[in-house]
Write a protein that holds these residues in place. Structure first.
Motif, PDB file in Angstrom:
ATOM      1  N   MET A   1       0.840  -1.188   0.000  1.00  0.00           N
ATOM      2  CA  MET A   1       0.000   0.000   0.000  1.00  0.00           C
ATOM      3  C   MET A   1       0.885   1.252   0.000  1.00  0.00           C
ATOM      4  N   GLN A   2       0.485   2.226  -0.788  1.00  0.00           N
ATOM      5  CA  GLN A   2       1.215   3.490  -0.879  1.00  0.00           C
ATOM      6  C   GLN A   2       0.319   4.604  -0.345  1.00  0.00           C
ATOM      7  N   TYR A   3       0.886   5.441   0.535  1.00  0.00           N
ATOM      8  CA  TYR A   3       0.128   6.546   1.121  1.00  0.00           C
ATOM      9  C   TYR A   3       0.758   7.873   0.716  1.00  0.00           C
ATOM     10  N   ILE A   4      -0.097   8.841   0.408  1.00  0.00           N
ATOM     11  CA  ILE A   4       0.362  10.183   0.057  1.00  0.00           C
ATOM     12  C   ILE A   4      -0.291  11.171   1.014  1.00  0.00           C
ATOM     13  N   ILE A   5       0.534  11.915   1.747  1.00  0.00           N
ATOM     14  CA  ILE A   5       0.047  12.940   2.665  1.00  0.00           C
ATOM     15  C   ILE A   5      -0.123  14.228   1.883  1.00  0.00           C
ATOM     16  N   CYS A   6      -1.339  14.739   1.846  1.00  0.00           N
ATOM     17  CA  CYS A   6      -1.679  15.872   0.975  1.00  0.00           C
ATOM     18  C   CYS A   6      -1.821  17.174   1.768  1.00  0.00           C
ATOM     19  N   ASP A   7      -1.489  18.267   1.108  1.00  0.00           N
ATOM     20  CA  ASP A   7      -1.745  19.604   1.641  1.00  0.00           C
ATOM     21  C   ASP A   7      -3.099  20.106   1.140  1.00  0.00           C
ATOM     22  N   PRO A   8      -4.096  20.262   1.997  1.00  0.00           N
ATOM     23  CA  PRO A   8      -5.295  20.982   1.554  1.00  0.00           C
ATOM     24  C   PRO A   8      -4.910  22.445   1.295  1.00  0.00           C
ATOM     25  N   ALA A   9      -5.139  22.932   0.079  1.00  0.00           N
ATOM     26  CA  ALA A   9      -4.588  24.222  -0.342  1.00  0.00           C
ATOM     27  C   ALA A   9      -5.018  25.366   0.569  1.00  0.00           C
ATOM     28  N   ASP A  10      -6.307  25.439   0.909  1.00  0.00           N
ATOM     29  CA  ASP A  10      -6.776  26.538   1.737  1.00  0.00           C
ATOM     30  C   ASP A  10      -6.219  26.458   3.152  1.00  0.00           C
ATOM     31  N   VAL A  11      -6.101  25.241   3.670  1.00  0.00           N
ATOM     32  CA  VAL A  11      -5.557  25.053   5.012  1.00  0.00           C
ATOM     33  C   VAL A  11      -4.088  25.442   5.054  1.00  0.00           C
ATOM     34  N   ARG A  12      -3.339  25.067   4.010  1.00  0.00           N
ATOM     35  CA  ARG A  12      -1.909  25.389   3.980  1.00  0.00           C
ATOM     36  C   ARG A  12      -1.689  26.895   4.090  1.00  0.00           C
ATOM     37  N   LEU A  13      -2.503  27.689   3.412  1.00  0.00           N
ATOM     38  CA  LEU A  13      -2.369  29.144   3.485  1.00  0.00           C
ATOM     39  C   LEU A  13      -2.679  29.656   4.883  1.00  0.00           C
ATOM     40  N   ASN A  14      -3.697  29.084   5.522  1.00  0.00           N
ATOM     41  CA  ASN A  14      -4.042  29.506   6.877  1.00  0.00           C
ATOM     42  C   ASN A  14      -2.956  29.143   7.881  1.00  0.00           C
ATOM     43  N   LEU A  15      -2.124  28.145   7.555  1.00  0.00           N
ATOM     44  CA  LEU A  15      -1.072  27.697   8.469  1.00  0.00           C
ATOM     45  C   LEU A  15       0.280  28.350   8.202  1.00  0.00           C
ATOM     46  N   LEU A  16       0.349  29.286   7.265  1.00  0.00           N
ATOM     47  CA  LEU A  16       1.560  30.077   7.099  1.00  0.00           C
ATOM     48  C   LEU A  16       1.755  30.925   8.356  1.00  0.00           C
ATOM     49  N   PRO A  17       3.008  31.236   8.767  1.00  0.00           N
ATOM     50  CA  PRO A  17       4.269  30.993   8.063  1.00  0.00           C
ATOM     51  C   PRO A  17       4.886  29.613   8.303  1.00  0.00           C
ATOM     52  N   GLN A  45       4.504   2.644   2.427  1.00  0.00           N
ATOM     53  CA  GLN A  45       5.353   3.638   1.785  1.00  0.00           C
ATOM     54  C   GLN A  45       4.636   4.989   1.798  1.00  0.00           C
ATOM     55  N   TYR A  46       5.327   6.029   2.264  1.00  0.00           N
ATOM     56  CA  TYR A  46       4.714   7.355   2.390  1.00  0.00           C
ATOM     57  C   TYR A  46       5.416   8.373   1.489  1.00  0.00           C
ATOM     58  N   TYR A  47       4.593   9.217   0.877  1.00  0.00           N
ATOM     59  CA  TYR A  47       5.083  10.299   0.025  1.00  0.00           C
ATOM     60  C   TYR A  47       4.243  11.539   0.305  1.00  0.00           C
ATOM     61  N   TRP A  48       4.577  12.617  -0.413  1.00  0.00           N
ATOM     62  CA  TRP A  48       3.947  13.909  -0.138  1.00  0.00           C
ATOM     63  C   TRP A  48       3.311  14.474  -1.410  1.00  0.00           C
ATOM     64  N   LEU A  49       2.223  15.203  -1.230  1.00  0.00           N
ATOM     65  CA  LEU A  49       1.641  16.029  -2.283  1.00  0.00           C
ATOM     66  C   LEU A  49       1.557  17.436  -1.719  1.00  0.00           C
ATOM     67  N   CYS A  66      -0.080   2.422  -8.738  1.00  0.00           N
ATOM     68  CA  CYS A  66      -0.332   1.333  -7.793  1.00  0.00           C
ATOM     69  C   CYS A  66      -1.475   1.720  -6.852  1.00  0.00           C
ATOM     70  N   ASP A  67      -1.806   0.827  -5.917  1.00  0.00           N
ATOM     71  CA  ASP A  67      -2.871   1.074  -4.943  1.00  0.00           C
ATOM     72  C   ASP A  67      -2.432   2.218  -4.026  1.00  0.00           C
ATOM     73  N   THR A  68      -3.142   3.355  -4.108  1.00  0.00           N
ATOM     74  CA  THR A  68      -2.714   4.566  -3.423  1.00  0.00           C
ATOM     75  C   THR A  68      -3.841   5.142  -2.588  1.00  0.00           C
ATOM     76  N   VAL A  69      -3.502   5.514  -1.345  1.00  0.00           N
ATOM     77  CA  VAL A  69      -4.440   6.206  -0.470  1.00  0.00           C
ATOM     78  C   VAL A  69      -3.918   7.616  -0.233  1.00  0.00           C
ATOM     79  N   TYR A  70      -4.784   8.604  -0.448  1.00  0.00           N
ATOM     80  CA  TYR A  70      -4.446  10.008  -0.229  1.00  0.00           C
ATOM     81  C   TYR A  70      -5.052  10.447   1.101  1.00  0.00           C
ATOM     82  N   ILE A  71      -4.209  10.952   2.002  1.00  0.00           N
ATOM     83  CA  ILE A  71      -4.661  11.361   3.336  1.00  0.00           C
ATOM     84  C   ILE A  71      -4.426  12.865   3.495  1.00  0.00           C
ATOM     85  N   GLN A  72      -5.439  13.560   3.972  1.00  0.00           N
ATOM     86  CA  GLN A  72      -5.299  14.993   4.220  1.00  0.00           C
ATOM     87  C   GLN A  72      -4.360  15.234   5.401  1.00  0.00           C
TER      88      GLN A  72
END
Length: 384
Positions: A1-17, A45-49, A66-72
């Motif tokens: 299983m492959q996991y990708i940790i994603c950045d929610p775009a609006d949340v990422r801006l609110n969490l600056l700097p 296996q973990y990766y980033w978006l 491959c079989d991929t799960v995207y996690i916020q």
């Protein structure tokens, strides 16, 4: 299983700097980062978006065939959520109302999660929910593990089973109070004589509390942090110092920061009114609904001795603050100065200082780091 940790775009801006220099999932709260918590519950296996300027240090998946799960990345991992994600079929998404939690592959088939979730949507959520995070992580990290013995020179108030000491940690002549929550002391951390800790508190590996330090919960000291003076409900992500007297409360401090001796940060307005905090996405000060909020500081920022920060001050990345009075409550990235005014930080000078600071912790300022901070200096212009 492959996991990708994603950045929610609006949340990422609110969490600056804080998210200038890391994906949302690399933020620390409790004992672990958001991503490390998922890795512990869902091995694979973990990766980033994430943003392009972060991708060199936080690599993307080589393939999504491959079989991929995207996690916020802003969702706090729990065993219940991990089980629900494991049960997803191809094309299904796990949601809580309008909030996306995770999805497996591509598709629009929504599965409603029937439990509660914790989502980090604003920078102050990190200290607001830190008590919950420390308690949850303590139960998971210490489950089945054996704590190192506590020296008899210490005083314990409350349940001693709520103190966990990793191998190599040193604690002498301190007071440890667990009546409000657990105390976790990581590998090779040190609590010196005369310290008083009131849980919930998490001290990660190699963190240090200097003699006489007062730490109120809920506080997290990330790896290689050194603190002194008084802290109340503070999250230090890692590799940062507030090693001397002075108060810091309801605050989030990034990596490679240094607060000079006597630095004080207000966390309450004199009139007790609602706090407004600079929001990068809105490009203005936004009401928070909070009465207590202190310093929010991005990576590699510094404050000279006796610096005084006003309530709810936001400091960007790579700042150098030298001020006899209170500097303004929003300081964009890569500025130096104080009440008399600010000038831009020269990037070559910034790299020289950053290399020295990181070398003290055995970390090399790589070419990838240089490209990252160069990109941030350009990218952050739009949010000044």
């Amino acid at each position: 299983m492959q996991y990708i940790i994603c950045d929610p775009a609006d949340v990422r801006l609110n969490l600056l700097p804080l998210t200038y220099t890391r994906p949302v999932g690399a933020l620390r709260m409790g004992i672990d980062t958001m991503a490390d918590r998922w890795k512990a519950l869902l091995p694979g296996q973990y990766y980033w978006l994430t943003e392009p300027h972060l991708q060199e240090l936080y690599p993307a998946a080589p393939s999504v065939d491959c079989d991929t799960v995207y996690i916020q990345g802003n969702i706090f991992a729990t065993a219940e959520l991990a089980n629900a994600i494991s049960a997803l079929k191809e094309g299904q998404s796990l949601v809580k109302g309008d909030t996306l939690i995770a999805r497996r592959g591509e598709g629009d088939d929504k599965v409603e999660f029937d439990g509660d979730i914790l989502a980090i949507n604003q920078v102050y959520d990190l200290f607001m929910h830190n008590a919950e995070a420390v308690c949850a992580d303590f139960g998971r990290v210490t489950d089945g593990a054996v704590s190192q013995p506590l020296s008899p020179t210490n005083i314990v108030i409350g349940d001693p089973s709520l103190i966990f000491i990793e191998e190599g940690a040193r604690i002498e002549a301190a007071t440890l109070n667990t009546t409000q929550g657990p105390i976790y002391v990581g590998r090779d951390a040190e609590i010196m004589e005369g310290c008083h800790l009131r849980g919930p508190v998490a001290m990660c590996q190699h963190s240090v509390a200097n003699m006489g330090t007062l730490i109120y919960g809920a506080t997290t000291l990330g790896p290689w942090c050194k603190v002194g003076g008084e802290l109340n409900n503070v999250v230090m992500i890692g590799y940062s110092n507030k090693a001397h007297d002075g108060f810091l409360g309801n605050a989030v401090i990034g990596e490679w920061c240094n607060l000079g001796a006597g630095t004080i940060a207000s966390n309450l307005k004199n009139d007790y009114s609602e706090i407004k905090l600079w929001n990068y996405a809105a490009h203005r000060f936004v009401r928070t609904g909070l009465q207590f909020c202190g310093l929010i500081m991005g990576d590699h920022s510094k404050a000279a001795i006796n610096t005084s920060f006003n309530t709810a001050t936001v400091v960007g990345v790579g700042c150098n603050i030298v001020s006899e009075g209170m500097p303004r409550v929003f300081i964009p990235s890569f500025l130096k100065g104080g009440t008399a005014g600010f000038d831009e930080v020269n990037l070559n000078e910034f790299f020289t200082i950053a290399a020295r600071v990181m070398a003290r912790r055995g970390v090399i300022l790589s070419d990838a780091h240089r490209r990252l901070y160069t990109a941030i200096a350009e990218y952050s212009e739009r949010y000044k």
